[in-house]
Design an enzyme around this catalytic site. Sequence first.
Site, mmCIF file in Angstrom:
data_model
loop_
_atom_site.group_PDB
_atom_site.id
_atom_site.type_symbol
_atom_site.label_atom_id
_atom_site.label_comp_id
_atom_site.label_asym_id
_atom_site.label_seq_id
_atom_site.Cartn_x
_atom_site.Cartn_y
_atom_site.Cartn_z
ATOM 1 N N ASN A 175 -73.913 -45.896 -7.506
ATOM 2 C CA ASN A 175 -72.704 -45.037 -7.904
ATOM 3 C C ASN A 175 -72.669 -44.060 -8.631
ATOM 4 O O ASN A 175 -71.915 -43.517 -8.813
ATOM 5 C CB ASN A 175 -71.961 -46.554 -8.177
ATOM 6 N N PRO A 199 -85.267 -45.298 -8.961
ATOM 7 C CA PRO A 199 -83.673 -44.883 -8.622
ATOM 8 C C PRO A 199 -83.811 -45.448 -7.690
ATOM 9 O O PRO A 199 -84.059 -46.056 -6.366
ATOM 10 C CB PRO A 199 -83.526 -43.284 -8.823
ATOM 11 N N ALA A 200 -82.144 -45.572 -6.939
ATOM 12 C CA ALA A 200 -81.169 -46.257 -5.524
ATOM 13 C C ALA A 200 -82.106 -44.607 -4.547
ATOM 14 O O ALA A 200 -82.143 -43.761 -4.396
ATOM 15 C CB ALA A 200 -80.177 -46.017 -5.660
ATOM 16 N N SER A 252 -76.186 -54.874 -7.669
ATOM 17 C CA SER A 252 -75.463 -55.795 -6.920
ATOM 18 C C SER A 252 -76.367 -57.516 -8.243
ATOM 19 O O SER A 252 -77.417 -57.492 -8.284
ATOM 20 C CB SER A 252 -75.633 -56.092 -6.127
ATOM 21 N N GLU A 273 -76.461 -55.845 -15.524
ATOM 22 C CA GLU A 273 -75.630 -54.950 -15.239
ATOM 23 C C GLU A 273 -74.999 -55.276 -13.716
ATOM 24 O O GLU A 273 -75.618 -54.065 -12.768
ATOM 25 C CB GLU A 273 -75.071 -53.251 -15.852
ATOM 26 N N LEU A 274 -74.452 -56.406 -13.697
ATOM 27 C CA LEU A 274 -74.525 -56.703 -11.903
ATOM 28 C C LEU A 274 -72.776 -56.401 -11.478
ATOM 29 O O LEU A 274 -71.846 -55.889 -12.096
ATOM 30 C CB LEU A 274 -74.798 -58.401 -11.893
ATOM 31 N N GLU A 481 -75.622 -52.290 -22.491
ATOM 32 C CA GLU A 481 -76.188 -50.682 -23.004
ATOM 33 C C GLU A 481 -75.359 -50.228 -23.643
ATOM 34 O O GLU A 481 -73.798 -50.514 -24.031
ATOM 35 C CB GLU A 481 -75.846 -50.177 -21.315
HETATM 36 P P1 NAD Z 1 -77.963 -52.187 -5.209
HETATM 37 O O1 NAD Z 1 -78.678 -54.310 -6.384
HETATM 38 O O2 NAD Z 1 -78.994 -53.216 -3.382
HETATM 39 O O3 NAD Z 1 -78.815 -51.432 -5.383
HETATM 40 C C1 NAD Z 1 -79.290 -51.577 -6.680
HETATM 41 C C2 NAD Z 1 -80.738 -50.671 -7.139
HETATM 42 O O4 NAD Z 1 -81.393 -51.889 -6.928
HETATM 43 C C3 NAD Z 1 -80.971 -49.928 -6.217
HETATM 44 O O5 NAD Z 1 -82.469 -48.739 -6.388
HETATM 45 C C4 NAD Z 1 -81.926 -50.158 -4.818
HETATM 46 O O6 NAD Z 1 -82.412 -49.254 -4.558
HETATM 47 C C5 NAD Z 1 -82.443 -51.020 -5.845
HETATM 48 N N1 NAD Z 1 -82.713 -52.392 -4.627
HETATM 49 C C6 NAD Z 1 -82.260 -52.904 -3.645
HETATM 50 N N2 NAD Z 1 -83.478 -53.826 -3.491
HETATM 51 C C7 NAD Z 1 -84.175 -54.336 -4.249
HETATM 52 C C8 NAD Z 1 -85.105 -55.522 -4.373
HETATM 53 N N3 NAD Z 1 -84.980 -56.516 -3.556
HETATM 54 N N4 NAD Z 1 -85.974 -55.447 -4.915
HETATM 55 C C9 NAD Z 1 -85.914 -54.916 -6.227
HETATM 56 N N5 NAD Z 1 -85.067 -53.365 -6.229
HETATM 57 C C10 NAD Z 1 -83.848 -53.470 -5.086
HETATM 58 O O7 NAD Z 1 -77.028 -52.562 -4.810
HETATM 59 P P2 NAD Z 1 -76.205 -52.352 -2.678
HETATM 60 O O8 NAD Z 1 -76.593 -53.051 -2.564
HETATM 61 O O9 NAD Z 1 -76.701 -50.660 -2.759
HETATM 62 O O10 NAD Z 1 -74.441 -52.081 -3.671
HETATM 63 C C11 NAD Z 1 -73.680 -53.321 -3.565
HETATM 64 C C12 NAD Z 1 -73.582 -54.067 -4.313
HETATM 65 O O11 NAD Z 1 -73.740 -53.629 -5.464
HETATM 66 C C13 NAD Z 1 -72.090 -53.129 -4.028
HETATM 67 O O12 NAD Z 1 -71.124 -53.620 -3.633
HETATM 68 C C14 NAD Z 1 -71.770 -53.765 -5.940
HETATM 69 O O13 NAD Z 1 -71.505 -54.855 -5.388
HETATM 70 C C15 NAD Z 1 -72.672 -53.794 -6.647
HETATM 71 N N6 NAD Z 1 -73.148 -53.194 -7.095
HETATM 72 C C16 NAD Z 1 -73.258 -52.528 -8.861
HETATM 73 C C17 NAD Z 1 -72.836 -51.523 -9.295
HETATM 74 C C18 NAD Z 1 -72.545 -51.938 -10.550
HETATM 75 O O14 NAD Z 1 -72.378 -50.630 -11.295
HETATM 76 N N7 NAD Z 1 -72.989 -52.665 -11.543
HETATM 77 C C19 NAD Z 1 -73.922 -50.580 -8.702
HETATM 78 C C20 NAD Z 1 -74.163 -50.223 -7.748
HETATM 79 C C21 NAD Z 1 -74.095 -51.876 -6.585
#
Ligand code: NAD
Length: 503
Positions: A175, A199-200, A252, A273-274, A481
């Site tokens: 995001n 990164p994502a 997340s 930061e979740l 942070e």
């Molecule tokens: P996510 O938690 O899946 O992804 C965030 C990061 O974690 C990415 O780099 C992803 O590649 C990595 N990741 C995912 N699964 C992993 C694993 N098993 N092991 C290691 N790394 C892993 O987030 P999402 O599913 O793309 O987004 C969904 C929800 O997450 C959103 O609806 C929101 O609630 C939350 N979110 C919060 C923020 C924030 O700024 N706090 C940012 C993005 C998403």
Amino acid sequence: MTTQPVRQQSCAGGRAGKYLQTLHRRDFLAGAAFINGQWVSGDKGDVVVDPATQEEIAKVTRCTAADANLAIEAAEQSFSEWRDLLPEERGAILRSWASLLLEHLEELAILVTSEQGKPLAEARYEITYAAGFLEWFAAEGQRAYGETIPSHKAGSLVQVRMQPIGVVAVITPWNFPVAMIARKAGAALAAGCPVIVKPAPETPLSALALARLAEEAGVLPGVIQVLTGNPVELSTPLLRDTRIRALSFTGSTAVGRLLLEGAADTVKKVSLELGGHAPFVIFDDVDLAKAVKGAMAAKFATSGQDCLAANRIYVQRGIYDPFVDAFAKAIAQLKVGHGLEPATDIGPMTKLSVANKCREHVEDALKKGARASSANQGAGLGPNFVSPTLLSDVTEEMLIAREETFGPVAAVLPFDTEEEVVARANANEMGLAGYVYTDSLRRALRLSEQIECGMLGINTASFTGPPIPFGGWKQSGLGREGSRHGLAEYMELKYVCFGDLAG
Ligand code: NAD
């Protein structure tokens, strides 16, 4: 109103591709990972798409676990040289990095919008916000003061020092693909720690461009590295290796929990930061126009894909109806479209799963008796677009009142008393941000104590920035942070007792 069926083919097809053709920095699109000062092309197995159109915009290296191990080795090798630079020398490099971000603001903003989807104006803001963290930590690294404590032992001197913790793994979301890296890496680098960034997968180009500029700014080889590819394959070695001393994650809560568990074996310092689920509480003594303006900003920034987003808007019964009317009118004015269209306020959701979750929240709320209003601005644009929607008469039984939506759907809930709304605002496991709008100073002071969250805006929807401690309570995270607290996440305390001073 219900969400409209979508056409599979977007009317915005090809837009990101055309803009990206205009970039002077062709290397921003190369998709090579960055390991030990080398650009590694390897297996270009991962595709990056424009979320508005699903058009492919680049191919990116799929790094392996072996690449992660090489990166860990390189980071460990680089640690002493980076740590031993004077803080002002590291600061000068961070400042150059910030200047390069600003010099490339337009090209970086196009890159962010192309892979993330946010409106270009917000992408530009993100670049300046990110540069602000680099600038701020460039200076704060010089203020990593320890303490001298009046001694509790006769003939001794007691000191506490702050020392860099070692190699840091950084896992970032989609995001804010530039700012989340800058906020973490800026602090870690200022503290004297090398970072390995994962990164994502949706937004790797922004991370790789940032690394190119870090290299040009003079960050030493191995001190910043970017691994692109499968999250689990890459995070597993990072979690298991004892040379990674700290992990910083934004994303997340579900993944945060997994990473916390994974870091337990090697007892890493973890900052998380979740998710958020911010309550936005509006009392009936406020100026209605100001409350609507605040709610619009707190709900619809980043197209709602923001952990600070107002997810539960509690409005006191006395102004409930006029607020709902005015809020609905403002929401109907939002322009939905491709982020590269100049008039766009709301872009596509970066991930289809996020758009689907928005639709699920709307359907669930309607089934359980909420009222919806929307001008259906996103209809027909493509599967990742969600029409900005106002749900009123929302109750705690509805999914949207219990879970983070992460999109442009606003939930409004009526309330009667202060005591009641505080209890309802706090009845959730998330505790990142909160907002209170009231004209009563006494009430503002009471609520500033009572709302359970890490960050609270009173009569404002805008409060983040480099000097403030960003982070959450409860299951919204661990650590902070930004601010001096953010620097401390990457440092260890060392207590030293000098004894026998009398000789
Ligand atoms: P996510 O938690 O899946 O992804 C965030 C990061 O974690 C990415 O780099 C992803 O590649 C990595 N990741 C995912 N699964 C992993 C694993 N098993 N092991 C290691 N790394 C892993 O987030 P999402 O599913 O793309 O987004 C969904 C929800 O997450 C959103 O609806 C929101 O609630 C939350 N979110 C919060 C923020 C924030 O700024 N706090 C940012 C993005 C998403």
